[in-house]
Design an enzyme around this catalytic site. Structure first.
Site, PDB file in Angstrom:
ATOM      1  N   GLN A 122      18.133  -6.620   4.148  1.00 34.60           N
ATOM      2  CA  GLN A 122      18.789  -6.798   2.753  1.00 34.60           C
ATOM      3  C   GLN A 122      19.971  -5.900   2.732  1.00 34.60           C
ATOM      4  OE1 GLN A 122      15.341  -5.553   0.553  1.00 34.60           O
ATOM      5  NE2 GLN A 122      14.841  -3.893   2.120  1.00 34.60           N
ATOM      6  N   HIS A 136       7.699   5.407 -11.084  1.00 31.29           N
ATOM      7  CA  HIS A 136       6.914   5.912 -10.031  1.00 31.29           C
ATOM      8  C   HIS A 136       5.569   6.418 -10.814  1.00 31.29           C
ATOM      9  CE1 HIS A 136      10.564   6.012  -7.367  1.00 31.29           C
ATOM     10  NE2 HIS A 136       9.735   5.228  -6.966  1.00 31.29           N
ATOM     11  N   GLU A 180       6.459   0.391   5.149  1.00 29.66           N
ATOM     12  CA  GLU A 180       7.701  -0.010   4.682  1.00 29.66           C
ATOM     13  C   GLU A 180       8.406  -0.823   5.523  1.00 29.66           C
ATOM     14  OE1 GLU A 180      10.056   0.264   1.932  1.00 29.66           O
ATOM     15  OE2 GLU A 180      11.133  -0.911   3.313  1.00 29.66           O
ATOM     16  N   ASP A 203       5.701  -4.541   8.858  1.00 31.57           N
ATOM     17  CA  ASP A 203       5.301  -5.525   7.812  1.00 31.57           C
ATOM     18  C   ASP A 203       4.143  -5.184   7.110  1.00 31.57           C
ATOM     19  OD1 ASP A 203       4.451  -7.856   6.384  1.00 31.57           O
ATOM     20  OD2 ASP A 203       5.176  -9.325   7.986  1.00 31.57           O
ATOM     21  N   GLY A 204       3.942  -4.903   5.958  1.00 29.43           N
ATOM     22  CA  GLY A 204       2.854  -4.678   5.114  1.00 29.43           C
ATOM     23  C   GLY A 204       1.834  -5.656   5.225  1.00 29.43           C
ATOM     24  N   ASP A 251       4.543  -1.402  -4.017  1.00 32.14           N
ATOM     25  CA  ASP A 251       5.958  -0.879  -4.654  1.00 32.14           C
ATOM     26  C   ASP A 251       6.898  -1.845  -3.770  1.00 32.14           C
ATOM     27  OD1 ASP A 251       7.999   0.161  -5.588  1.00 32.14           O
ATOM     28  OD2 ASP A 251       8.019   1.960  -4.689  1.00 32.14           O
ATOM     29  N   SER A 252       6.955  -2.933  -4.373  1.00 32.11           N
ATOM     30  CA  SER A 252       8.032  -4.119  -3.438  1.00 32.11           C
ATOM     31  C   SER A 252       9.142  -4.304  -4.299  1.00 32.11           C
ATOM     32  CB  SER A 252       7.064  -5.431  -3.477  1.00 32.11           C
ATOM     33  OG  SER A 252       6.860  -5.721  -4.695  1.00 32.11           O
ATOM     34  N   ASP A 270      11.198  -7.807  -6.038  1.00 29.67           N
ATOM     35  CA  ASP A 270      10.768  -8.813  -7.101  1.00 29.67           C
ATOM     36  C   ASP A 270       9.641  -9.611  -6.622  1.00 29.67           C
ATOM     37  OD1 ASP A 270      12.006  -7.439  -9.091  1.00 29.67           O
ATOM     38  OD2 ASP A 270      13.875  -9.018  -8.972  1.00 29.67           O
TER      39      ASP A 270
END
Ligand code: AG3
Length: 281
Positions: free
Chosen positions: A32, A63, A107, A144-145, A162-163, A165
């Protein structure tokens, strides 16, 4: 865009903006576009693909709310998995719970971890210890989660997503298949939470995620909170495996936390949802 401002544009031309002094950093990571700004009144701002992830002054409004309600509803959270959250703010809050023996953060983008470590005052020391593998109660996995969860041989008391959108690259994290993998990897009892987007601007995504979670978890709860920097109110979805009543939290454990935004003594105020949305859920 206006000069000296960063504006995040949501659908239908709804904007959330900050006056900025300058851009401190920008890069294209493997996943990104990442930008960091110095804002006039909210410290540094982390932006991914044009979307606000956090501002230093007020990041706790997200948080605290993502972490403490679920960990205080679980009777004894010892193993916690965080998916995403590369800035470290979520893991920082998780580690404030003395019951937690081991927390794992998965992450996908090490560029987020590195930039957060270098530029943000969110969890600098924690990220430093994680990178050096010197944090006794937590580990960082760059990966990769979705894949990690599917292949993991471990069970977790709590899974916290906690991603970015529920549209675009993180979409898989809001799929029924992913919820099934999460359910399987939860202990009994176990609790799952995900941020689920803006109530007003991603209503359809919120409803779809809620319905998919209802097909998987034993109980599903929704709630909302005004997060500084996001198009408010922001939504959260909680899935339970086994017997946890998410309308109740342990106020004794809450006393040790010294919270700023989330008020455990007023836990019931989380469940505020505009009537038209509630009727669609
Ligand atoms: N993760 C949630 C980001 C969602 C924000 N969406 C948006 N601004 N459109 C934030 C990462 C903080 N640990």
């Amino acid at each position: 865009e206006e000069d000296n401002a960063f504006i995040e544009w949501y659908p239908r031309g709804y904007g959330v903006g900050f006056k900025v002094i300058r851009r401190l950093f920008e890069t294209q990571t493997d996943y990104q576009r990442l930008e960091i700004y110095e804002t006039e009144g909210f410290g540094k701002l982390l932006v991914l693909d044009g979307t606000v992830q956090l501002v230093e002054v007020g990041e706790e409004s997200y948080h605290e709310v993502l972490v403490h309600p679920v960990l205080l509803a679980h009777p004894n959270p010892r193993r916690v998995l965080v998916i995403g959250g590369g800035d470290g703010g979520t893991l920082r809050e998780v580690l404030r719970h003395e019951t937690v023996e081991k927390a794992t953060m998965v992450e996908i983008d090490d560029g987020v971890v590195e930039a957060s470590y270098l530029y943000l005052d969110v969890a600098k020391e924690l990220l430093d210890r994680l990178i050096k593998k010197e944090e006794p109660r937590a580990e960082l996995i760059i990966g990769d989660g979705v894949k990690y969860l599917r292949e993991s041989g471990e069970k977790f008391d709590a899974i916290i997503v906690d991603s970015t959108d529920p549209v675009g690259p993180a979409k898989l994290l809001f799929s029924e298949d992913f919820y099934r993998d999460a359910y399987e990897k939860l202990g009994d009892p176990g609790i799952y939470i995900t941020q689920a987007g803006s109530v007003y601007l991603f209503t359809n995504e919120l409803i779809d995620a809620y319905k998919a979670m209802k097909r998987v978890f034993d109980r599903v709860y929704y709630f909302s909170f005004p997060v500084i920097g996001y198009a408010s109110p922001w939504s959260f979805l909680v899935g339970v495996k086994g017997d946890i009543d998410f309308t109740k939290v342990d106020l004794e454990r809450a006393k040790n936390l010294d919270l700023y935004y989330y008020d455990p003594e007023r836990h019931e105020t989380l469940f505020q949802m505009p009537r038209y949305v509630r009727k669609l859920l």
